[in-house]
Design an enzyme around this catalytic site. Structure first.
Site, PDB file in Angstrom:
ATOM      1  N   SER A  61     108.379  39.629  13.802  1.00  0.00           N
ATOM      2  CA  SER A  61     108.252  39.463  12.362  1.00  0.00           C
ATOM      3  C   SER A  61     108.535  40.797  11.660  1.00  0.00           C
ATOM      4  CB  SER A  61     106.869  38.905  12.024  1.00  0.00           C
ATOM      5  OG  SER A  61     106.784  38.491  10.684  1.00  0.00           O
ATOM      6  N   ASP A 114     112.943  28.952  12.253  1.00  0.00           N
ATOM      7  CA  ASP A 114     112.055  29.946  11.642  1.00  0.00           C
ATOM      8  C   ASP A 114     111.972  29.693  10.138  1.00  0.00           C
ATOM      9  OD1 ASP A 114     110.702  32.172  10.749  1.00  0.00           O
ATOM     10  OD2 ASP A 114     111.936  33.615  11.845  1.00  0.00           O
ATOM     11  N   HIS A 119     108.906  30.656  14.117  1.00  0.00           N
ATOM     12  CA  HIS A 119     108.800  32.103  13.922  1.00  0.00           C
ATOM     13  C   HIS A 119     107.976  32.777  15.017  1.00  0.00           C
ATOM     14  CE1 HIS A 119     108.910  35.774  11.543  1.00  0.00           C
ATOM     15  NE2 HIS A 119     107.593  35.888  11.638  1.00  0.00           N
TER      16      HIS A 119
END
Length: 472
Positions: free
Chosen positions: A289, A379, A414
């Protein structure tokens, strides 16, 4: 008289099996009431076996049930209570074979939390129990202790529990159960708190004398220290320091802003290099991230030389200029937030290359080490595909395309974590006062497959670039 003989026979059968009465005495007694035909009905009790019953979180556990009713419907159920006291569970429906066996490595699930032959499906499909708190994300806080999971086999096909009545029914139908432990740390891993030169982190060292190749572990905008991946790296023979840079009580500035800059990350790198159990010329960086942005910043803008960088679903650009020598930052711009019909937030536009000023791009052309990009194509939090496309284009222009390796997973979201962790599609974002729900994305089964496939790729990539060899 016949009925009395049958009743007598059943009662005396129980006494015979408990060896309270002998066969000779039994025949003498039953002769008073007429002949009784005896037939053996004793069979082994149902058995559920987990191999091994104590394992690392990324290790395959074989589940096999024996001595069940033949060719019959049964339910396999996993239940565990997380460290916050919330119940997680999964259920899946099977049919026993002609020998009364269910083997999760061979037999397919026909319904429930997943379908198909999935040996670890009961683990990666764990979700908060119906009626419990919503928006939960499973993250291990105390890596010195395991997750304890109770796995049961129940008669018939049942649904996840959502009432006390269901709980009573499940107890009545339970045929066998086993408890097992899932760990992030093998025995001998050492955990060391780092509070040095303003750096806040935790260092995990593998068993043995060292020194070891090392990894600097960077999470996204999760508050505090996230330690479980670093502990798992140490369990696989790599020293690993996980670093706090946001939302920790020992860091300066407001708790919900990034108040550290380049000098902080350079100091953290130096702390890791200077440790006597670390090979200072064999250090990698892994980021997920927003940790990807930080990892690439360290690798390209600071005077350090990582051996390689692993990036999991993250950007190399941002609409805000977040870092400088003095650690200045600006407030987040909510105009780039998007919400779905339920009000769940997505941050994809926040780091879309087309939305970012040129000065806020990482100068990826300066990278000198191999990069591995892990991408989830579903994602919903970060435009990972668009960022990877732009990185690949820029490296090709700079004649450095050989440094870039890209692995992309359809249907993955994600939060691509180590194998068999539950898929988290949405969760509460505690960093915001309003406790917004974040969209992470990910199809349950495809996300689990991405985690299973990507983890050995990451370990192999690290071993190749840190030790010059591949893992077995």
């Amino acid at each position: 008289m016949i009925m009395w003989g049958l009743v007598c026979g059943r009662l005396l059968s129980g006494l015979f099996q408990k060896q309270i009465i002998s066969p000779r005495a039994l025949n003498k007694t039953c002769s008073l009431h007429g002949p009784v035909r005896w037939m053996a009905t004793c069979r082994p009790a149902p058995l559920l076996r987990a191999t091994p019953c104590r394992a690392l979180i990324d290790e395959l556990i074989t589940l096999k049930a024996y001595h069940l009713p033949r060719n019959s419907p049964v339910t396999m159920r996993a239940r565990m209570t997380c460290e916050d006291g919330h119940l997680w569970q999964s259920v899946s429906h099977y049919h026993t074979d002609e020998d009364g066996v269910v083997d999760l490595t061979k037999h397919p699930s026909v319904g429930g939390s997943y379908v198909g032959c999935e040996p670890m499906g009961l683990f990666w499909s764990l979700q908060p129990a119906p009626g419990g708190k919503q928006g939960l994300r499973l993250r291990k806080k105390h890596v010195e202790t395991p997750y304890t999971v109770d796995v049961s086999v129940l008669e018939g096909h049942i649904s996840p529990l959502n009432s006390s009545r269901d709980e009573q029914i499940s107890r009545e139908r339970e045929l066998a159960t086993v408890s097992l432990q899932r760990w992030y740390m093998v025995p001998g891993v050492r955990k060391i708190e780092i509070r040095q030169n303003r750096v806040v982190g935790t260092l995990f060292l593998p068993p043995g004398p060292g020194p070891f190749p090392a990894v600097l572990d960077l999470w996204g905008l999760a508050r505090g220290l996230v330690e479980y991946r670093a502990a798992l790296f140490a369990s696989h023979g790599l020293a690993c320091m996980t670093l706090a840079y946001f939302g920790h009580k020992d860091l300066p500035g407001p708790p919900k802003r990034i108040s550290v800059g380049d000098s902080y990350f350079k100091a953290a790198w130096q702390v890791l290099c200077d440790h006597p159990q670390v090979c200072e010329d064999r250090i990698a960086i892994i980021g997920i991230s927003f940790g990807v942005f930080v990892a690439l910043r360290i690798a390209t803008s600071l005077s350090v030389n990582p051996s390689c960088v692993v990036c999991i679903n993250g950007p190399f650009c941002n609409v805000n200029k977040l870092f400088g020598e003095d650690g200045e930052n600006t407030d987040e711009e909510q105009k780039h937030w998007n919400s779905n019909d339920q009000g769940y937030v997505s941050f994809k536009d926040f780091s879309l290359p087309c939305n970012v000023p040129p000065e806020n791009f990482i100068q990826i052309e300066k990278v000198r080490c191999p990069l591995l990009f892990i991408i989830g194509e579903d994602d919903l939090c970060c435009p990972s595909i668009e960022n990877a496309d732009e990185i690949e284009r820029r490296l090709r222009t700079a004649d450095k395309s050989q440094l870039f390796t890209r692995v992309s997973y359809p249907g993955a979201g994600h939060l691509i974590e180590p194998p068999y962790a539950p898929t988290c599609h949405t969760s509460v974002w505690a960093s915001q006062p309003t406790q917004s729900m974040i969209q992470w994305g990910g199809n349950l089964k495809q996300h689990a497959a991405a985690q299973k496939d990507s983890w050995p790729r990451i370990l192999t990539f690290l071993e190749r670039n840190l030790r010059g060899e591949d893992t077995a």
